[in-house]
Design an enzyme around this catalytic site. Sequence first.
Site, mmCIF file in Angstrom:
data_model
loop_
_atom_site.group_PDB
_atom_site.id
_atom_site.type_symbol
_atom_site.label_atom_id
_atom_site.label_comp_id
_atom_site.label_asym_id
_atom_site.label_seq_id
_atom_site.Cartn_x
_atom_site.Cartn_y
_atom_site.Cartn_z
ATOM 1 C CE1 TYR A 1 -3.217 -2.776 -0.006
ATOM 2 C CE2 TYR A 1 -3.785 -2.284 2.252
ATOM 3 C CZ TYR A 1 -3.983 -3.014 1.102
ATOM 4 O OH TYR A 1 -4.950 -3.987 1.067
ATOM 5 C CE LYS A 7 0.577 -16.923 -2.142
ATOM 6 N NZ LYS A 7 0.001 -18.237 -2.547
ATOM 7 C CG ASP A 25 -2.496 -19.637 -0.557
ATOM 8 O OD1 ASP A 25 -1.671 -19.734 0.376
ATOM 9 O OD2 ASP A 25 -2.324 -20.195 -1.659
ATOM 10 C CG ASP A 50 -7.204 -4.533 3.810
ATOM 11 O OD1 ASP A 50 -8.215 -4.526 4.531
ATOM 12 O OD2 ASP A 50 -7.045 -3.756 2.848
ATOM 13 C CG ASP A 79 -12.250 -6.994 5.794
ATOM 14 O OD1 ASP A 79 -12.072 -6.420 6.894
ATOM 15 O OD2 ASP A 79 -12.452 -6.363 4.736
#
Length: 369
Positions: A142, A193, A226, A250, A254
């Site tokens: 970001y 990852k 993942d 992020d 959620d």
Amino acid sequence: MSTFDLLILPGDGIGTEIMTEVDRIITWFNKQGNITFNCEHDLVGGAAYDAHGCAITDAAMEKAQKADAVIFGAVGGPKWDDVPYEARPEAGLLRLRKDLGLFANLRPAICYPALAESSSLKTELVEGLDILIVRELTGGVYFGEPKEITDLGDGQKRAVDTQLYETYEIDRIARVAFDLAGKRGSLVHSAEKRNVMKTGVLWHEVVSKVHQESFSDIKLEHILADNCAMQLVRTPKQFDVIVTDNLFGDILSDVAAMLTGSLGMLPSASLGAADENGKTKAMYEPVHGSAPDIAGQGKANPIAMIASFAMALRYSCNLSAEADMVDKAVANVLDQGLRTADIMQDGKQLITTSEMGTAILNELEDLVA
Ligand code: NAD
């Protein structure tokens, strides 16, 4: 007598309504006589833009720097869709995070037994769930440069975002996660990852080193981000603390959040580094936004905001007993079947924002009686 300075920034939309309920709880604590909260109120977001032409003033930022904690409501709304980009409501939030150096975002996902049925997962999978997601907040893709869209001609463009982490950024977020795990279930999952990303390789290396050197009493599991998403919806109770980068955090937070029901129930804390006196800059805010669709109608659930204040009691004021009391008051009110519209279920009693605040205050009274 303990005294704490709080900066209260209600913001826009339902931010002002839910903050009123926190103000009432603060007044209640002040009346009890053994803690004093000195509160200053200021504007942020669209409200600050209307008054001052910017999303937060330098004067408010100065107060934020001095406060023991910033209590933040929510910002934004269609009214400010067309304001200049640098003055948009969210710019106030981003400036607070950046200038206060709030690199660690803590998002608990707790499933109150009374609400387990409203989760999208089976009750037995989520009942009693208590996960803490620790997300790196000031680095990663970001913020990494270059971040741009280049016109290549012939109708083609190239967009670039840069995922970038340095050792110190991973080291300090890992320490926050291990430290918090030590006060909970002593288990940290580190999600990245490393199979396809160099930042994942470094993340894995630094988290392992911090663990080995300083926190070997805490159990550490490495997990691909993942797979972590899959495991969160398969058997969420296997997790205690999950530490991860800005982008994965992020998304994973959620996912975890939704296991527990409504956005209106989700608090968060953002913490900076401790200074030489051990004091940490911190901001507490609900996960949800300003909900313009229900603003001004008494429909907003104030629990995320109140639970955020409880996190401030726990992490910035070292008042665990008082934080536990607020959390218990919320759980009791839910057990009584009182519900705002967002968490309404058959056979329960629908109440307004201020009625929820009153019910929680009444419970606090009972708990100290
Ligand atoms: P939102 O979180 O405001 O609302 C999403 C949905 O959840 C809406 O239907 C809303 O009514 C409901 N909801 C949210 N909080 C609730 C509560 N406490 N009680 C009951 N229902 C609740 O997200 P959005 O609609 O995408 O965004 C609205 C505005 O908020 C936008 O301007 C957005 O930029 C801003 N926003 C701000 C923040 C923040 O201040 N941290 C975060 C997210 C969005």
